[in-house]
Design a protein around this motif. Sequence first.
Motif, PDB file in Angstrom:
ATOM      1  N   ALA A 198       0.837  -1.202   0.000  1.00  0.00           N
ATOM      2  CA  ALA A 198       0.000   0.000   0.000  1.00  0.00           C
ATOM      3  C   ALA A 198       0.871   1.251   0.000  1.00  0.00           C
ATOM      4  O   ALA A 198       2.003   1.252   0.503  1.00  0.00           O
ATOM      5  CB  ALA A 198      -0.927  -0.002   1.216  1.00  0.00           C
ATOM      6  N   ALA A 199       0.341   2.328  -0.600  1.00  0.00           N
ATOM      7  CA  ALA A 199       1.099   3.578  -0.654  1.00  0.00           C
ATOM      8  C   ALA A 199       1.399   4.098   0.752  1.00  0.00           C
ATOM      9  O   ALA A 199       2.477   4.623   1.016  1.00  0.00           O
ATOM     10  CB  ALA A 199       0.321   4.616  -1.453  1.00  0.00           C
ATOM     11  N   ARG A 200       0.432   3.926   1.661  1.00  0.00           N
ATOM     12  CA  ARG A 200       0.631   4.294   3.066  1.00  0.00           C
ATOM     13  C   ARG A 200       0.319   3.065   3.906  1.00  0.00           C
ATOM     14  O   ARG A 200      -0.793   2.922   4.433  1.00  0.00           O
ATOM     15  CB  ARG A 200      -0.271   5.464   3.456  1.00  0.00           C
ATOM     16  CG  ARG A 200       0.042   6.758   2.717  1.00  0.00           C
ATOM     17  CD  ARG A 200      -0.857   7.888   3.206  1.00  0.00           C
ATOM     18  NE  ARG A 200      -0.549   9.145   2.550  1.00  0.00           N
ATOM     19  CZ  ARG A 200      -1.029   9.517   1.372  1.00  0.00           C
ATOM     20  NH1 ARG A 200      -1.841   8.708   0.717  1.00  0.00           N
ATOM     21  NH2 ARG A 200      -0.707  10.681   0.843  1.00  0.00           N
ATOM     22  N   PRO A 201       1.277   2.178   4.054  1.00  0.00           N
ATOM     23  CA  PRO A 201       1.024   0.908   4.754  1.00  0.00           C
ATOM     24  C   PRO A 201       0.570   1.124   6.190  1.00  0.00           C
ATOM     25  O   PRO A 201       1.099   1.976   6.918  1.00  0.00           O
ATOM     26  CB  PRO A 201       2.381   0.201   4.699  1.00  0.00           C
ATOM     27  CG  PRO A 201       3.133   0.870   3.591  1.00  0.00           C
ATOM     28  CD  PRO A 201       2.664   2.290   3.585  1.00  0.00           C
ATOM     29  N   ASP A 202      -0.407   0.335   6.592  1.00  0.00           N
ATOM     30  CA  ASP A 202      -0.884   0.347   7.972  1.00  0.00           C
ATOM     31  C   ASP A 202      -0.336  -0.906   8.656  1.00  0.00           C
ATOM     32  O   ASP A 202      -0.757  -2.022   8.330  1.00  0.00           O
ATOM     33  CB  ASP A 202      -2.413   0.340   7.995  1.00  0.00           C
ATOM     34  CG  ASP A 202      -2.965   0.263   9.403  1.00  0.00           C
ATOM     35  OD1 ASP A 202      -2.225   0.594  10.344  1.00  0.00           O
ATOM     36  OD2 ASP A 202      -4.130  -0.159   9.563  1.00  0.00           O
ATOM     37  N   PRO A 203       0.611  -0.767   9.583  1.00  0.00           N
ATOM     38  CA  PRO A 203       1.216  -1.939  10.211  1.00  0.00           C
ATOM     39  C   PRO A 203       0.189  -2.901  10.809  1.00  0.00           C
ATOM     40  O   PRO A 203       0.361  -4.125  10.736  1.00  0.00           O
ATOM     41  CB  PRO A 203       2.117  -1.332  11.295  1.00  0.00           C
ATOM     42  CG  PRO A 203       2.454   0.028  10.778  1.00  0.00           C
ATOM     43  CD  PRO A 203       1.216   0.488  10.063  1.00  0.00           C
ATOM     44  N   ALA A 204      -0.875  -2.364  11.382  1.00  0.00           N
ATOM     45  CA  ALA A 204      -1.884  -3.232  11.978  1.00  0.00           C
ATOM     46  C   ALA A 204      -2.550  -4.110  10.916  1.00  0.00           C
ATOM     47  O   ALA A 204      -2.780  -5.311  11.133  1.00  0.00           O
ATOM     48  CB  ALA A 204      -2.936  -2.401  12.708  1.00  0.00           C
ATOM     49  N   THR A 205      -2.856  -3.501   9.761  1.00  0.00           N
ATOM     50  CA  THR A 205      -3.465  -4.266   8.666  1.00  0.00           C
ATOM     51  C   THR A 205      -2.489  -5.293   8.123  1.00  0.00           C
ATOM     52  O   THR A 205      -2.861  -6.437   7.827  1.00  0.00           O
ATOM     53  CB  THR A 205      -3.909  -3.319   7.546  1.00  0.00           C
ATOM     54  OG1 THR A 205      -4.831  -2.368   8.067  1.00  0.00           O
ATOM     55  CG2 THR A 205      -4.571  -4.092   6.416  1.00  0.00           C
ATOM     56  N   GLU A 206      -1.225  -4.885   7.980  1.00  0.00           N
ATOM     57  CA  GLU A 206      -0.216  -5.826   7.487  1.00  0.00           C
ATOM     58  C   GLU A 206      -0.080  -7.029   8.420  1.00  0.00           C
ATOM     59  O   GLU A 206      -0.068  -8.192   7.972  1.00  0.00           O
ATOM     60  CB  GLU A 206       1.136  -5.117   7.365  1.00  0.00           C
ATOM     61  CG  GLU A 206       1.192  -4.021   6.311  1.00  0.00           C
ATOM     62  CD  GLU A 206       2.519  -3.305   6.308  1.00  0.00           C
ATOM     63  OE1 GLU A 206       3.371  -3.671   5.488  1.00  0.00           O
ATOM     64  OE2 GLU A 206       2.714  -2.396   7.140  1.00  0.00           O
ATOM     65  N   ILE A 207       0.022  -6.748   9.708  1.00  0.00           N
ATOM     66  CA  ILE A 207       0.187  -7.830  10.680  1.00  0.00           C
ATOM     67  C   ILE A 207      -1.038  -8.737  10.686  1.00  0.00           C
ATOM     68  O   ILE A 207      -0.919  -9.974  10.738  1.00  0.00           O
ATOM     69  CB  ILE A 207       0.449  -7.245  12.087  1.00  0.00           C
ATOM     70  CG1 ILE A 207       1.819  -6.546  12.110  1.00  0.00           C
ATOM     71  CG2 ILE A 207       0.380  -8.335  13.159  1.00  0.00           C
ATOM     72  CD1 ILE A 207       2.085  -5.780  13.386  1.00  0.00           C
TER      73      ILE A 207
END
Length: 421
Positions: A401-410
Motif C-alpha cells: 500500500a502507498a501508506r502501509p498500515d502496520p496493523a493491517t499488514e500484521i
Amino acid sequence: MTESTKPQDARAGRMLSKVPEVTVWFWIIKILCTTVGESFADWINTSLGAGLNLTALIFTIVLAVVGGWQLWLDRYVPAVYWLTVVVLSVTGTLYTDILTDNLGVPLAVSSMVFAAVLAVVFGVWYARERTLSIHSIVTTPRELFYWLTVLVTFALGTATGDWTLTVTGWGPGVSVLLPAALIAAIALGRRFGANAVLSFWLAYILTRPLGANLGDWLASPTVDHGLGLGTGFTSILFLAAILATVVYLTYTRVDVITDAPHTSRPGVAVTSASPIRERVMLGYYTAVAILAAILLGWAATQPHTASSAADEESGASITTAPVAPGQTTTHFPAAEVAKFRTIIGDTLTRVQAGSQAGAKARITDLETAWDGDQSTLQPLDGRAWEILDGQIDAALKAVRAARPDPATEIRTLTTLLATLG
C-alpha cells in the motif's frame, strides 16, 4: 506537406491529420497496445513492488512527455502515435485501479462515473467543433479533445470490463467472447449504415476489455482454462507484433490520411447520407445493448466463483467460512506449505521491525513462489487454492500500500499463517 503550404496552414491553426486512417491495421494494433500496456503496468506495480500510486505517478509523467511529443508534431507519425496510445492505455487502467483498490469505489459506480465523464467530454467537444469524427483531427484543440476522450475510454473500458468479470465470474477464455461479439455486432451495424462516429467510439471502448481479456486468456495457466503462455511471453509476443506493425505502417504509409474530408473544416458539421438508415441502426444498437444486459443479468444469477483475475482487478477478496489451522492445506505437499510459511514469517518479522522496504522485497518472493506453484497446487485442491490466493492477494495489497498500515499488514499476514497451519 511542402514548405510553401506549411506556413499558411500554421497561420490557420491547421495541420495534416494527426491520427491514422481507420483500417483493419488500426484495430489490430489498438488491441495489441491494450494488452501490452496492462501487462507492463502490472509488472511494475506488482513484480517490481512499486505500488499502485507510484506506478500511476510514473505513467502520468511519461504520459505528459509522450503526449507533449505527439502534440508537437504536425502530422501523423505511427511510432509516436501508438506509443501515446500504449501510455494512455496504462494510465487509464491505473486510474481505474486506484479508485477500486485504494479508494474502495465499487466498479459499478466507477463505470457510471467514467461514462458520465465521457458524455461530458463528447458534449463539450461537439459543442465547440460540431464534429466528433476521427478524420477531423487537424487542429490542436481537436487533438486535445481526442486524446482526453481516448484516456477516458480506457478508464471506462477497464471499469466495465472488470465489473463484468466480477459479476459473471467468467474465466479468461469465456470473457473474451462478449466484447468480441459486441464489436462484431458493431461492425455489422456499420456495414448496414449505422453512424460512423458512434460506431467507431463504441468499438474503441470495447477494444480495451477485449485486449485485456485476450491477454489474460493467453497468459493464464491451463488449469484456469488459459493457454499457459505466461505474462512475460505474452507481453513479448504482443510487443513484437506491435513493433512489426508499426514498422510496416511507417514504411508503407497505408494508414496515412492524405486528404482530410470537407467535414474537417472548423465549424462544418458532419452530414448524414442516410439519416433514416442511421436511426434504424441506432435501434439495432439499442437492441444489442439490451440483449447484452440480459445476458449479464442471467450470468450474475448463476452459481459461480469469482475468478482470481477478476478479484485482483477489482480489489475484491474471496470470503470464506472460518477454517481450522492447517485444514486448508491438507492436500498440499508439506514442503511447499513450509516454504510459504517461511516467507510469510520473514515478511511479518520485517513489518514488526519497521523495515517496510524489506517486507516488500520479501513478500515479492511469496508472490513469485505462489504463482510458480499454481499449476501444481490448484489441481490438488481448487477450493483451498482459491482461499489462500485471496488471502495472499490481501497480504500483497496491505504490504504494498502507498501508506502501509502496520496493523493491517500484521493482521493479514497472521491470518495467512494461521490458514497455512
